[in-house]
Design a protein around this motif. Structure first.
Motif, PDB file in Angstrom:
ATOM      1  N   HIS A 142      19.698  -5.925  -7.280  1.00 17.59           N
ATOM      2  CA  HIS A 142      20.126  -5.875  -5.880  1.00 17.59           C
ATOM      3  C   HIS A 142      20.592  -7.274  -5.487  1.00 17.59           C
ATOM      4  O   HIS A 142      21.499  -7.423  -4.680  1.00 17.59           O
ATOM      5  CB  HIS A 142      18.956  -5.476  -4.967  1.00 17.59           C
ATOM      6  N   VAL A 143      19.922  -8.276  -6.061  1.00 21.54           N
ATOM      7  CA  VAL A 143      20.167  -9.679  -5.718  1.00 21.54           C
ATOM      8  C   VAL A 143      20.224 -10.494  -7.011  1.00 21.54           C
ATOM      9  O   VAL A 143      19.362 -10.325  -7.880  1.00 21.54           O
ATOM     10  CB  VAL A 143      19.005 -10.228  -4.839  1.00 21.54           C
ATOM     11  N   VAL A 144      21.224 -11.361  -7.131  1.00 14.91           N
ATOM     12  CA  VAL A 144      21.322 -12.270  -8.275  1.00 14.91           C
ATOM     13  C   VAL A 144      21.071 -13.683  -7.757  1.00 14.91           C
ATOM     14  O   VAL A 144      21.714 -14.128  -6.808  1.00 14.91           O
ATOM     15  CB  VAL A 144      22.724 -12.197  -8.937  1.00 14.91           C
ATOM     16  N   VAL A 145      20.093 -14.372  -8.363  1.00 17.84           N
ATOM     17  CA  VAL A 145      19.779 -15.730  -7.940  1.00 17.84           C
ATOM     18  C   VAL A 145      19.968 -16.682  -9.120  1.00 17.84           C
ATOM     19  O   VAL A 145      19.317 -16.539 -10.157  1.00 17.84           O
ATOM     20  CB  VAL A 145      18.333 -15.840  -7.398  1.00 17.84           C
ATOM     21  N   ASP A 146      20.883 -17.622  -8.952  1.00 13.68           N
ATOM     22  CA  ASP A 146      21.175 -18.596  -9.995  1.00 13.68           C
ATOM     23  C   ASP A 146      20.179 -19.748  -9.888  1.00 13.68           C
ATOM     24  O   ASP A 146      20.102 -20.419  -8.862  1.00 13.68           O
ATOM     25  CB  ASP A 146      22.606 -19.107  -9.828  1.00 13.68           C
ATOM     26  N   GLY A 147      19.417 -19.961 -10.958  1.00 16.01           N
ATOM     27  CA  GLY A 147      18.382 -20.991 -10.942  1.00 16.01           C
ATOM     28  C   GLY A 147      18.755 -22.246 -11.709  1.00 16.01           C
ATOM     29  O   GLY A 147      17.908 -23.102 -11.947  1.00 16.01           O
ATOM     30  N   GLU A 148      20.004 -22.342 -12.096  1.00 19.85           N
ATOM     31  CA  GLU A 148      20.445 -23.488 -12.893  1.00 19.85           C
ATOM     32  C   GLU A 148      20.184 -24.802 -12.157  1.00 19.85           C
ATOM     33  O   GLU A 148      20.496 -24.924 -10.980  1.00 19.85           O
ATOM     34  CB  GLU A 148      21.945 -23.326 -13.219  1.00 19.85           C
ATOM     35  N   ASP A 149      19.615 -25.779 -12.859  1.00 19.59           N
ATOM     36  CA  ASP A 149      19.321 -27.123 -12.337  1.00 19.59           C
ATOM     37  C   ASP A 149      18.333 -27.132 -11.168  1.00 19.59           C
ATOM     38  O   ASP A 149      18.313 -28.087 -10.399  1.00 19.59           O
ATOM     39  CB  ASP A 149      20.621 -27.854 -11.921  1.00 19.59           C
ATOM     40  N   LEU A 150      17.535 -26.080 -11.020  1.00 18.39           N
ATOM     41  CA  LEU A 150      16.528 -26.057  -9.959  1.00 18.39           C
ATOM     42  C   LEU A 150      15.143 -26.189 -10.578  1.00 18.39           C
ATOM     43  O   LEU A 150      14.902 -25.693 -11.677  1.00 18.39           O
ATOM     44  CB  LEU A 150      16.591 -24.738  -9.171  1.00 18.39           C
ATOM     45  N   SER A 151      14.228 -26.826  -9.854  1.00 17.55           N
ATOM     46  CA  SER A 151      12.826 -26.858 -10.294  1.00 17.55           C
ATOM     47  C   SER A 151      12.258 -25.458 -10.049  1.00 17.55           C
ATOM     48  O   SER A 151      12.867 -24.659  -9.326  1.00 17.55           O
ATOM     49  CB  SER A 151      12.052 -27.882  -9.468  1.00 17.55           C
ATOM     50  N   ALA A 152      11.090 -25.174 -10.605  1.00 13.35           N
ATOM     51  CA  ALA A 152      10.443 -23.866 -10.393  1.00 13.35           C
ATOM     52  C   ALA A 152      10.259 -23.609  -8.901  1.00 13.35           C
ATOM     53  O   ALA A 152      10.524 -22.514  -8.405  1.00 13.35           O
ATOM     54  CB  ALA A 152       9.105 -23.814 -11.119  1.00 13.35           C
ATOM     55  N   GLU A 153       9.853 -24.646  -8.187  1.00 12.10           N
ATOM     56  CA  GLU A 153       9.622 -24.551  -6.742  1.00 12.10           C
ATOM     57  C   GLU A 153      10.917 -24.222  -5.989  1.00 12.10           C
ATOM     58  O   GLU A 153      10.952 -23.328  -5.144  1.00 12.10           O
ATOM     59  CB  GLU A 153       9.046 -25.889  -6.249  1.00 12.10           C
ATOM     60  N   GLU A 154      11.994 -24.924  -6.326  1.00 11.95           N
ATOM     61  CA  GLU A 154      13.292 -24.693  -5.674  1.00 11.95           C
ATOM     62  C   GLU A 154      13.823 -23.297  -5.997  1.00 11.95           C
ATOM     63  O   GLU A 154      14.369 -22.610  -5.133  1.00 11.95           O
ATOM     64  CB  GLU A 154      14.316 -25.740  -6.135  1.00 11.95           C
ATOM     65  N   PHE A 155      13.648 -22.884  -7.249  1.00  6.21           N
ATOM     66  CA  PHE A 155      14.099 -21.564  -7.693  1.00  6.21           C
ATOM     67  C   PHE A 155      13.352 -20.491  -6.899  1.00  6.21           C
ATOM     68  O   PHE A 155      13.934 -19.543  -6.387  1.00  6.21           O
ATOM     69  CB  PHE A 155      13.848 -21.422  -9.199  1.00  6.21           C
ATOM     70  N   MET A 156      12.028 -20.667  -6.773  1.00  5.29           N
ATOM     71  CA  MET A 156      11.189 -19.723  -6.035  1.00  5.29           C
ATOM     72  C   MET A 156      11.625 -19.639  -4.568  1.00  5.29           C
ATOM     73  O   MET A 156      11.757 -18.556  -4.016  1.00  5.29           O
ATOM     74  CB  MET A 156       9.730 -20.177  -6.155  1.00  5.29           C
ATOM     75  N   ASP A 157      11.876 -20.790  -3.951  1.00 11.60           N
ATOM     76  CA  ASP A 157      12.332 -20.821  -2.550  1.00 11.60           C
ATOM     77  C   ASP A 157      13.653 -20.072  -2.395  1.00 11.60           C
ATOM     78  O   ASP A 157      13.833 -19.313  -1.443  1.00 11.60           O
ATOM     79  CB  ASP A 157      12.522 -22.267  -2.063  1.00 11.60           C
ATOM     80  N   LYS A 158      14.555 -20.288  -3.334  1.00 14.76           N
ATOM     81  CA  LYS A 158      15.869 -19.635  -3.294  1.00 14.76           C
ATOM     82  C   LYS A 158      15.725 -18.108  -3.434  1.00 14.76           C
ATOM     83  O   LYS A 158      16.391 -17.348  -2.733  1.00 14.76           O
ATOM     84  CB  LYS A 158      16.759 -20.210  -4.410  1.00 14.76           C
ATOM     85  N   ILE A 159      14.818 -17.681  -4.305  1.00 15.09           N
ATOM     86  CA  ILE A 159      14.571 -16.242  -4.495  1.00 15.09           C
ATOM     87  C   ILE A 159      14.023 -15.641  -3.195  1.00 15.09           C
ATOM     88  O   ILE A 159      14.522 -14.610  -2.725  1.00 15.09           O
ATOM     89  CB  ILE A 159      13.583 -15.996  -5.665  1.00 15.09           C
ATOM     90  N   ALA A 160      13.011 -16.296  -2.607  1.00 13.04           N
ATOM     91  CA  ALA A 160      12.396 -15.807  -1.362  1.00 13.04           C
ATOM     92  C   ALA A 160      13.456 -15.688  -0.260  1.00 13.04           C
ATOM     93  O   ALA A 160      13.507 -14.689   0.468  1.00 13.04           O
ATOM     94  CB  ALA A 160      11.268 -16.736  -0.930  1.00 13.04           C
ATOM     95  N   GLU A 161      14.324 -16.691  -0.182  1.00 15.74           N
ATOM     96  CA  GLU A 161      15.398 -16.725   0.821  1.00 15.74           C
ATOM     97  C   GLU A 161      16.386 -15.557   0.618  1.00 15.74           C
ATOM     98  O   GLU A 161      16.735 -14.861   1.566  1.00 15.74           O
ATOM     99  CB  GLU A 161      16.147 -18.046   0.621  1.00 15.74           C
ATOM    100  N   GLU A 162      16.827 -15.358  -0.633  1.00 13.00           N
ATOM    101  CA  GLU A 162      17.790 -14.297  -0.953  1.00 13.00           C
ATOM    102  C   GLU A 162      17.191 -12.908  -0.717  1.00 13.00           C
ATOM    103  O   GLU A 162      17.873 -12.005  -0.240  1.00 13.00           O
ATOM    104  CB  GLU A 162      18.260 -14.407  -2.415  1.00 13.00           C
ATOM    105  N   VAL A 163      15.898 -12.732  -1.026  1.00 12.60           N
ATOM    106  CA  VAL A 163      15.232 -11.455  -0.827  1.00 12.60           C
ATOM    107  C   VAL A 163      15.144 -11.149   0.674  1.00 12.60           C
ATOM    108  O   VAL A 163      15.413 -10.032   1.109  1.00 12.60           O
ATOM    109  CB  VAL A 163      13.835 -11.429  -1.505  1.00 12.60           C
ATOM    110  N   LYS A 164      14.794 -12.163   1.466  1.00  9.62           N
ATOM    111  CA  LYS A 164      14.731 -11.990   2.926  1.00  9.62           C
ATOM    112  C   LYS A 164      16.100 -11.602   3.472  1.00  9.62           C
ATOM    113  O   LYS A 164      16.217 -10.676   4.272  1.00  9.62           O
ATOM    114  CB  LYS A 164      14.269 -13.283   3.609  1.00  9.62           C
ATOM    115  N   ARG A 165      17.130 -12.303   3.019  1.00  7.38           N
ATOM    116  CA  ARG A 165      18.493 -12.022   3.478  1.00  7.38           C
ATOM    117  C   ARG A 165      18.894 -10.586   3.094  1.00  7.38           C
ATOM    118  O   ARG A 165      19.443  -9.855   3.905  1.00  7.38           O
ATOM    119  CB  ARG A 165      19.475 -13.033   2.877  1.00  7.38           C
TER     120      ARG A 165
END
Length: 170
Positions: A142-165
């Motif tokens: 449903h959602v594709v989140v690119d984690g390239e060059d992100l720390s685990a924390e940043e990747f997790m934040d981006k996932i949470a943000e995309e899921v909310k959106r």
């Protein structure tokens, strides 16, 4: 909010990020590979060795079809996308998020891939596996989140943000 189902290549961080994400959201965490090991009473690599690829994929499909969870982050095995019924079920019970990383990153993270119980066909390389699976991850997500060059924390934040959106748009 529904479940969050993480899909992607081995080494993409589904289990690692899934645990952190569950804590941050106040969700449960479930690793479907561990459910398979519990049901079969042996390691993934041993299941693949004794049952073969088709046998393992059938077991993975069956176990994932039976997941009954609510407000849970579900980390799936990298080969889940070969189980059509399982993917249909997971898409119904949750928001499927593809943790996308480039081939080089996956390759660097994996090390001894055989120990991880990764589903390879005879003669298949990690590169050909990556090229075979990526379009399937894209298809089911449903959602594709690119984690390239992100720390685990940043990747997790981006996932949470995309899921909310994504949830707001449902």
């Amino acid at each position: 909010m529904k479940n969050i189902v993480l899909i992607g290549m081995p080494g993409a961080g589904k289990s690692t990020i899934g645990i952190i994400l569950a804590k941050v959201l106040g969700y449960q965490f479930l690793d479907s590979d561990l459910l398979i090991q519990k049901q079969e009473k042996c390691l993934l690599k041993d299941i693949i060795e004794t049952q073969g690829l088709e046998g393992f994929i059938a077991i993975e499909n069956q176990v994932n079809c039976e997941i009954d969870a609510d407000k849970t982050v579900i980390a799936t095995g990298g080969s889940i996308i070969y189980g059509t019924e399982a993917m249909k079920h997971l898409r119904e019970i949750g928001i499927v998020v593809y943790l996308k990383l480039n081939y080089e990153t996956i390759s660097n993270r994996l090390g001894n891939i055989k120990q991880r119980g990764v589903v390879f066909k005879a003669g298949q390389t990690l590169k050909s596996l990556y090229e075979e699976r990526c379009p399937l991850y894209e298809k089911y997500a449903h959602v594709v989140v690119d984690g390239e060059d992100l720390s685990a924390e940043e990747f997790m934040d981006k996932i949470a943000e995309e899921v909310k959106r994504y949830s707001k748009g449902m």
